[in-house]
Write a protein that holds these residues in place. Structure first.
Motif, PDB file in Angstrom:
ATOM      1  N   VAL A   1       0.943  -1.179  -0.041  1.00 60.28           N
ATOM      2  CA  VAL A   1      -0.062   0.023  -0.008  1.00 60.28           C
ATOM      3  C   VAL A   1       0.838   1.360   0.020  1.00 60.28           C
ATOM      4  CG1 VAL A   1      -1.771   1.349   1.264  1.00 60.28           C
ATOM      5  CG2 VAL A   1      -1.889  -1.198   1.321  1.00 60.28           C
ATOM      6  N   VAL A   2       1.870   1.314   0.480  1.00 61.34           N
ATOM      7  CA  VAL A   2       2.987   2.335   1.030  1.00 61.34           C
ATOM      8  C   VAL A   2       3.367   2.689  -0.443  1.00 61.34           C
ATOM      9  CG1 VAL A   2       5.043   3.098   1.672  1.00 61.34           C
ATOM     10  CG2 VAL A   2       3.343   1.924   3.219  1.00 61.34           C
ATOM     11  N   GLU A   3       3.900   1.745  -1.081  1.00 61.59           N
ATOM     12  CA  GLU A   3       4.410   1.860  -2.542  1.00 61.59           C
ATOM     13  C   GLU A   3       3.225   2.582  -3.533  1.00 61.59           C
ATOM     14  OE1 GLU A   3       7.873  -1.605  -2.351  1.00 61.59           O
ATOM     15  OE2 GLU A   3       5.509  -2.151  -2.907  1.00 61.59           O
TER      16      GLU A   3
ATOM     17  N   MET B   1       0.741   4.171  -2.735  1.00 66.15           N
ATOM     18  CA  MET B   1       0.425   5.513  -2.254  1.00 66.15           C
ATOM     19  C   MET B   1       1.699   6.541  -2.656  1.00 66.15           C
ATOM     20  SD  MET B   1      -0.859   4.813   1.482  1.00 66.15           S
ATOM     21  CE  MET B   1      -1.335   6.702   1.928  1.00 66.15           C
TER      22      MET B   1
ATOM     23  N   LEU C   1       0.623   7.165  -6.333  1.00 66.06           N
ATOM     24  CA  LEU C   1      -0.360   8.064  -6.552  1.00 66.06           C
ATOM     25  C   LEU C   1      -0.046   9.583  -5.984  1.00 66.06           C
ATOM     26  CD1 LEU C   1      -3.246   6.142  -4.289  1.00 66.06           C
ATOM     27  CD2 LEU C   1      -3.010   6.732  -6.775  1.00 66.06           C
ATOM     28  N   ASP C   2       0.911   9.647  -5.139  1.00 66.56           N
ATOM     29  CA  ASP C   2       1.429  10.935  -5.008  1.00 66.56           C
ATOM     30  C   ASP C   2       1.929  11.577  -6.115  1.00 66.56           C
ATOM     31  OD1 ASP C   2       1.847  13.016  -2.824  1.00 66.56           O
ATOM     32  OD2 ASP C   2       4.107  12.660  -3.165  1.00 66.56           O
TER      33      ASP C   2
ATOM     34  N   GLU D   1      -4.340  11.135  -4.135  1.00 64.46           N
ATOM     35  CA  GLU D   1      -4.391  10.885  -2.716  1.00 64.46           C
ATOM     36  C   GLU D   1      -5.406   9.689  -2.428  1.00 64.46           C
ATOM     37  OE1 GLU D   1      -5.415  13.104   1.223  1.00 64.46           O
ATOM     38  OE2 GLU D   1      -4.042  13.988  -0.001  1.00 64.46           O
ATOM     39  N   LEU D   2      -4.917   8.858  -1.514  1.00 62.93           N
ATOM     40  CA  LEU D   2      -5.874   7.621  -1.077  1.00 62.93           C
ATOM     41  C   LEU D   2      -6.384   7.886   0.396  1.00 62.93           C
ATOM     42  CD1 LEU D   2      -6.936   4.739  -1.336  1.00 62.93           C
ATOM     43  CD2 LEU D   2      -4.740   3.952  -0.497  1.00 62.93           C
ATOM     44  N   ASP D   3      -7.712   8.170   0.661  1.00 65.49           N
ATOM     45  CA  ASP D   3      -8.102   8.262   1.919  1.00 65.49           C
ATOM     46  C   ASP D   3      -9.131   7.135   2.181  1.00 65.49           C
ATOM     47  OD1 ASP D   3      -6.915  11.032   2.282  1.00 65.49           O
ATOM     48  OD2 ASP D   3      -8.557  11.880   1.089  1.00 65.49           O
TER      49      ASP D   3
END
Length: 89
Positions: free
Chosen positions: A32-34, A36, A39-40, A45-47
């Protein structure tokens, strides 16, 4: 090269360029971090929201929209058919 494999290699390259690890889990997915990080990079952005809060956001501050009060000719005809008593043959 298929679109899926091209997309995967592009994501790997981008993750590497941004300084993140390209290590995938057993299913071949990125963490998920990768994701994100990717996406950045694109200004996204992922909320994550509680389901109730998300439902309220989708419905709006006044709740769900009311049913339409103006019916189409098809809706009127369907209502008339439904209101007719059923006759046994």
């Amino acid at each position: 090269m298929s679109a899926v494999s091209q997309s995967s290699s592009t994501a790997s390259w981008l993750i590497t360029q941004l300084g993140a690890s390209t290590k995938q889990d057993a299913a071949g997915d990125y963490s998920v971090v990768e994701l994100m990080v990717v996406l950045d990079r694109f200004g996204l952005e992922l909320d994550i929201f509680e389901q109730i809060a998300l439902k309220k956001m989708k419905e709006g501050p006044a709740g769900p929209a009311p049913d339409l009060t103006i019916k189409t000719k098809v809706q009127i005809a369907v209502d008339r058919i439904r209101e007719q008593p059923t006759s046994s043959k």
